[in-house]
Design an enzyme around this catalytic site. Structure first.
Site, PDB file in Angstrom:
ATOM      1  N   LYS A 102     -62.675 -26.617 -29.310  1.00 55.36           N
ATOM      2  CA  LYS A 102     -63.178 -27.447 -30.133  1.00 55.36           C
ATOM      3  C   LYS A 102     -63.039 -29.041 -30.266  1.00 55.36           C
ATOM      4  O   LYS A 102     -63.538 -30.050 -30.201  1.00 55.36           O
ATOM      5  CB  LYS A 102     -63.136 -27.243 -31.428  1.00 55.36           C
ATOM      6  CG  LYS A 102     -62.720 -26.019 -31.245  1.00 55.36           C
ATOM      7  CD  LYS A 102     -62.087 -25.382 -33.133  1.00 55.36           C
ATOM      8  CE  LYS A 102     -61.998 -23.591 -33.222  1.00 55.36           C
ATOM      9  NZ  LYS A 102     -62.985 -22.997 -33.124  1.00 55.36           N
ATOM     10  N   CYS A 103     -63.917 -29.476 -28.586  1.00 56.36           N
ATOM     11  CA  CYS A 103     -64.381 -30.793 -28.552  1.00 56.36           C
ATOM     12  C   CYS A 103     -65.668 -31.170 -27.822  1.00 56.36           C
ATOM     13  O   CYS A 103     -66.188 -29.735 -27.336  1.00 56.36           O
ATOM     14  CB  CYS A 103     -62.793 -31.133 -27.130  1.00 56.36           C
ATOM     15  SG  CYS A 103     -63.367 -32.579 -26.201  1.00 56.36           S
ATOM     16  N   GLY A 104     -66.004 -32.164 -27.739  1.00 55.68           N
ATOM     17  CA  GLY A 104     -67.053 -32.329 -27.484  1.00 55.68           C
ATOM     18  C   GLY A 104     -67.481 -32.310 -26.068  1.00 55.68           C
ATOM     19  O   GLY A 104     -68.571 -31.885 -25.259  1.00 55.68           O
ATOM     20  N   THR A 160     -65.913 -29.947 -24.221  1.00 55.31           N
ATOM     21  CA  THR A 160     -65.998 -28.309 -24.574  1.00 55.31           C
ATOM     22  C   THR A 160     -67.063 -27.615 -22.935  1.00 55.31           C
ATOM     23  O   THR A 160     -66.484 -26.747 -22.383  1.00 55.31           O
ATOM     24  CB  THR A 160     -65.868 -27.620 -25.479  1.00 55.31           C
ATOM     25  OG1 THR A 160     -64.533 -27.908 -26.295  1.00 55.31           O
ATOM     26  CG2 THR A 160     -65.509 -25.623 -25.325  1.00 55.31           C
TER      27      THR A 160
END
Length: 164
Positions: free
Chosen positions: A35-37, A39
């Site tokens: 859930k990361c930019g 990803t």
């Protein structure tokens, strides 16, 4: 002297990822999060794995190491992570169980990477990439801003693949 092949990680499927099984193969170890930019870099990691390692016995081994250490961006269970990675990015390279890559509970492999790479190589966010040569030594590391399929990373990968 310790090398990367001296470590193992619990696998996402309950198995063990014993890095000694990859002795002589270059490794690309990446701390990941769902859930990361950054990803979408899973797609590049899968591309790199398919291009340089999957079909060869001495090619690059890509290993994902999920971590919830940065912004709690990997909150799911092992099954959640596995499903997410496969469904969204077709991830087929080995994935470790969720690990701490910094702080007091840091996994021994990342302690070693920290010592080898120094302060600047210490992960400060998700998707730090660590390239290990055929002797098990850290040769390069890349921040999350450098995509796995960038010319810079692929050139470094080709260099360690071609080394004897």
């Amino acid at each position: 002297m310790t090398c990367a092949y001296d470590f193992s990680l619990p696998g996402l499927s309950g198995d063990t990822i014993d890095l000694s099984a990859y002795r002589g193969r270059p490794l690309l170890i990446v701390n990941t999060a769902s859930k990361c930019g950054f990803t979408p870099q899973y797609e590049d990691l899968q591309h790199v794995w398919s291009r340089y390692g999957r079909d060869t016995s001495d090619g690059l081994m890509v290993i994902g190491v999920p971590s919830n250490d940065f912004g709690e961006q990997e909150p799911g269970s092992a099954e959640d992570i596995k499903t997410f990675c496969y469904r969204n990015y077709g991830v087929s390279f080995p994935m470790a169980a969720k690990q701490h890559v910094r702080g007091s509970g840091i996994t021994p492999l990342f302690q070693w990477l920290d010592k080898q790479g120094g302060f600047l190589a210490r992960p400060r966010w998700n998707f730090y990439k660590y390239l290990i040569d055929r002797d098990g030594k850290l040769t390069n590391w890349f921040t999350p801003l450098v995509k796995p399929a960038s010319n810079r990373v692929e050139e470094a990968i080709r260099k360690v693949i071609l080394s004897n």
